[in-house]
Design a protein around this motif. Structure first.
Motif, mmCIF file in Angstrom:
data_model
loop_
_atom_site.group_PDB
_atom_site.id
_atom_site.type_symbol
_atom_site.label_atom_id
_atom_site.label_comp_id
_atom_site.label_asym_id
_atom_site.label_seq_id
_atom_site.Cartn_x
_atom_site.Cartn_y
_atom_site.Cartn_z
ATOM 1 N N SER A 13 0.826 -1.207 0.000
ATOM 2 C CA SER A 13 0.000 0.000 0.000
ATOM 3 C C SER A 13 0.860 1.257 0.000
ATOM 4 C CB SER A 13 -0.927 -0.021 1.212
ATOM 5 O OG SER A 13 -1.730 1.129 1.261
ATOM 6 N N GLU A 14 1.930 1.246 0.797
ATOM 7 C CA GLU A 14 2.807 2.413 0.883
ATOM 8 C C GLU A 14 3.510 2.699 -0.441
ATOM 9 O OE1 GLU A 14 5.457 1.484 4.015
ATOM 10 O OE2 GLU A 14 3.937 1.636 5.606
ATOM 11 N N HIS A 15 3.768 1.668 -1.231
ATOM 12 C CA HIS A 15 4.526 1.837 -2.472
ATOM 13 C C HIS A 15 3.643 2.148 -3.679
ATOM 14 C CE1 HIS A 15 7.856 0.157 -0.154
ATOM 15 N NE2 HIS A 15 8.661 0.529 -1.123
ATOM 16 N N LEU A 16 2.337 2.164 -3.483
ATOM 17 C CA LEU A 16 1.438 2.442 -4.602
ATOM 18 C C LEU A 16 1.161 3.932 -4.707
ATOM 19 C CD1 LEU A 16 -1.199 -0.445 -4.360
ATOM 20 C CD2 LEU A 16 0.557 -0.148 -6.115
ATOM 21 N N ASN A 17 1.489 4.509 -5.843
ATOM 22 C CA ASN A 17 1.113 5.891 -6.131
ATOM 23 C C ASN A 17 -0.325 5.909 -6.639
ATOM 24 O OD1 ASN A 17 3.740 6.829 -5.517
ATOM 25 N ND2 ASN A 17 4.446 6.250 -7.563
ATOM 26 N N GLY A 65 -14.614 -15.320 -1.369
ATOM 27 C CA GLY A 65 -13.213 -15.558 -1.674
ATOM 28 C C GLY A 65 -12.445 -14.279 -1.927
ATOM 29 N N MET A 66 -11.320 -14.424 -2.600
ATOM 30 C CA MET A 66 -10.478 -13.269 -2.913
ATOM 31 C C MET A 66 -11.051 -12.543 -4.122
ATOM 32 S SD MET A 66 -6.679 -14.981 -2.482
ATOM 33 C CE MET A 66 -7.070 -16.354 -3.585
ATOM 34 N N PRO A 67 -11.291 -11.243 -4.032
ATOM 35 C CA PRO A 67 -11.796 -10.517 -5.195
ATOM 36 C C PRO A 67 -10.720 -10.382 -6.261
ATOM 37 C CG PRO A 67 -11.286 -8.989 -3.429
ATOM 38 C CD PRO A 67 -11.100 -10.369 -2.859
ATOM 39 N N ALA A 68 -11.142 -10.375 -7.516
ATOM 40 C CA ALA A 68 -10.184 -10.202 -8.604
ATOM 41 C C ALA A 68 -9.557 -8.816 -8.569
ATOM 42 C CB ALA A 68 -10.861 -10.439 -9.950
ATOM 43 N N THR A 69 -10.308 -7.838 -8.087
ATOM 44 C CA THR A 69 -9.783 -6.472 -7.961
ATOM 45 C C THR A 69 -10.349 -5.847 -6.693
ATOM 46 O OG1 THR A 69 -11.601 -5.435 -9.197
ATOM 47 C CG2 THR A 69 -9.698 -6.187 -10.475
ATOM 48 N N ARG A 70 -9.568 -4.970 -6.091
ATOM 49 C CA ARG A 70 -10.053 -4.153 -4.976
ATOM 50 C C ARG A 70 -9.109 -2.978 -4.797
ATOM 51 N NH1 ARG A 70 -7.309 -4.386 -0.100
ATOM 52 N NH2 ARG A 70 -6.031 -6.231 0.343
ATOM 53 N N ALA A 71 -9.612 -1.948 -4.139
ATOM 54 C CA ALA A 71 -8.776 -0.783 -3.846
ATOM 55 C C ALA A 71 -7.711 -1.167 -2.833
ATOM 56 C CB ALA A 71 -9.639 0.360 -3.312
ATOM 57 N N LEU A 72 -6.537 -0.576 -2.972
ATOM 58 C CA LEU A 72 -5.446 -0.789 -2.030
ATOM 59 C C LEU A 72 -4.639 0.499 -1.946
ATOM 60 C CD1 LEU A 72 -3.849 -2.688 -0.146
ATOM 61 C CD2 LEU A 72 -2.460 -3.307 -2.126
ATOM 62 N N GLY A 73 -4.631 1.141 -0.786
ATOM 63 C CA GLY A 73 -3.916 2.401 -0.658
ATOM 64 C C GLY A 73 -4.439 3.419 -1.656
ATOM 65 N N SER A 74 -3.517 4.022 -2.386
ATOM 66 C CA SER A 74 -3.899 4.994 -3.420
ATOM 67 C C SER A 74 -4.153 4.343 -4.762
ATOM 68 C CB SER A 74 -2.789 6.052 -3.569
ATOM 69 O OG SER A 74 -2.607 6.760 -2.367
ATOM 70 N N GLY A 75 -3.953 3.025 -4.829
ATOM 71 C CA GLY A 75 -4.091 2.346 -6.114
ATOM 72 C C GLY A 75 -5.048 1.170 -6.044
ATOM 73 N N TRP A 76 -4.683 0.119 -6.775
ATOM 74 C CA TRP A 76 -5.554 -1.045 -6.917
ATOM 75 C C TRP A 76 -4.757 -2.333 -6.785
ATOM 76 C CZ3 TRP A 76 -10.755 -0.486 -7.228
ATOM 77 C CH2 TRP A 76 -11.221 0.795 -7.519
ATOM 78 N N LEU A 77 -5.421 -3.340 -6.236
ATOM 79 C CA LEU A 77 -4.884 -4.693 -6.211
ATOM 80 C C LEU A 77 -5.622 -5.508 -7.262
ATOM 81 C CD1 LEU A 77 -3.408 -7.175 -5.003
ATOM 82 C CD2 LEU A 77 -5.248 -7.318 -3.319
#
Length: 439
Positions: free
Chosen positions: A106-110, A143-155
């Motif tokens: 999360s910290e490394h995502l712009n 289960g695990m979502p294919a996409t989700r918000a993470l920090g300032s970006g996306w997982l």
């Protein structure tokens, strides 16, 4: 269709991102993902690709993994960052390591960056089974979502429709080298026990077990989306502004929630609170029932994992972080023409400053009273009751004194004893920002 083409299709909607950051452990799955992305970048126009390796320092074998990851990345022409973390001790070392790892990601995502991870279909099936055995609800069983918000970006997890066997075959076909985590063989860990002892038996009897379980997770994910839509509908009337909009604390109208069925109340609250705290399972909601049904003059509190739900002024309020610690002490206001910053409690300023004499900002200790124009001396507690101020805010409420006399109460101009108003801007807690659960 080749694995490379399927990966490209899964990432089509993310090709305009500023950067793709690959979570690179050096294991089989992330090695294959990184190799596939390097091949794709040679023939497709993709965002800049870099990798990040998190060294948890939990076992001596892991000390050699950063060097291995650097060698792989140099060979592929991909920039690598290595981050060292300290994993907090606790009941679940695996969970603590995961939380530390995702905090680094999360910290490394712009802004708008995408983190790519290599979880696959077998991981999804194991996740579903693991959560089912723990009695998870629809949200967990999705289960695990294919996409989700993470920090300032996306997982983004682009390999959820790919089997582990297919990744292994790709790695062997391309002569890839990867590290093996010794802890993955320890069946004392619940997920490893499922992977090594349970899933093989299921596949022996039902060869398509992982595919079917992953499909079930997809169905449950769709059901959770529908529950989220219902929660948004149910929350809308409860989000009408209250009498104290200057309080930067998430809150809802209790009467609106109380008209819903108990199941819909829980669904709405799960959706509303999911950004800030882990929630109890369906058997441990007595705290909500007690808070909802308490007498109107009571001040019930429901304590959750990372904060508390309070009730006051006909609303429920989510408090965490600094809002759980009341400020103390006295602050001298030497320059009333300038805003005054209060330690841990935002700042105050004066409107229509008049009069002479030193000013002080204090907090309630009990027994305060003040002269109210046209009403004479009144007890402060009763005045705050009349104003409908929630109980949790009273301990933080700045009080303005001159010559040891209470002359103004922050943000309640009807209590000004003199021709001046004390305007308070409370400190917003960073935990009120969207966090998202670690997956």
């Amino acid at each position: 269709m080749s694995l490379e083409s399927r990966l490209f299709d899964a990432l089509q909607s993310w090709c305009n991102a500023p950067r793709w950051l690959v979570a690179f452990s050096g294991g089989l799955d992330s090695t294959v993902l990184l190799h596939l992305l390097a091949r794709l970048s040679a023939r497709e126009r993709l965002p800049a690709i870099s990798a990040i390796h998190v060294h948890h320092g939990l076992q001596s074998a892991a000390d050699a993994w950063p060097a291995h990851c650097r060698e792989i990345c140099e060979r592929l022409g991909i920039t690598l960052q290595v981050a060292q973390v300290k994993v907090a001790p606790g009941p679940s070392l695996e969970r603590a390591a995961r939380e530390a790892r995702y905090a680094v990601f999360s910290e490394h995502l712009n802004p708008a960056d995408v983190l790519l991870t290599a979880q696959h279909r077998d991981d999804q099936a194991e996740t579903l089974l693991f959560r089912l055995l723990r009695g998870a609800g629809v949200r967990g069983l999705a289960g695990m979502p294919a996409t989700r918000a993470l920090g300032s970006g996306w997982l983004v997890r682009p390999l959820l429709n790919v089997d582990r066997a297919e990744l292994h075959a790709y790695a062997q076909a391309h002569g890839l080298a990867w590290v093996e985590d010794p802890s993955n063989q320890c069946t004392d860990h619940a997920r490893n026990y499922l992977r090594h002892n349970v899933m093989p038996l299921l596949r022996q009897r039902w060869p398509g077990a992982a595919v079917s379980m992953a499909r079930a997770a997809t169905h449950l994910s769709e059901a959770q989306h529908l529950l989220n839509d219902l929660a948004e509908i149910d929350l809308r009337p409860a989000q009408v502004a209250g009498c104290h909009p200057w309080l930067p604390v998430p809150n809802l109208c209790l009467s609106s929630l109380s008209t819903l069925s108990p199941a819909r109340q829980r669904n709405a609250l799960r959706h509303w609170l999911a950004n800030w705290t882990a929630l109890p399972d369906s058997d441990h909601w007595a705290g909500w029932d007690a808070l909802r049904d308490a007498a109107s003059d009571a001040a019930p509190v429901w304590r959750l994992a990372t904060g508390e739900l309070h009730r006051g002024d006909g609303r429920i309020w989510w408090l965490s972080g600094s809002w759980l610690v009341a400020p103390t002490g006295t602050v001298d206001w030497l320059r009333p023409d300038s805003p005054l910053h209060l330690p841990g409690n935002g700042c105050v300023r004066l409107e229509c400053h008049a009069g002479e004499g030193p000013l002080q900002v204090r907090y309630r200790r009990g027994g305060e009273s003040m002269n109210v124009p046209g009403r004479g001396r009144r007890d402060l507690k009763r005045l705050l009751n009349e104003a409908g101020l929630p109980g949790f805010a009273r301990a933080r409420l700045p009080l303005l004194y001159r010559d040891d006399q209470l002359i103004a109460v922050a943000n309640l101009p009807q209590l000004n004893a003199q021709a001046m108003s004390l305007i308070w801007t409370p400190l917003a807690d960073a935990r009120f920002e969207l966090m998202g659960s670690f997956k």
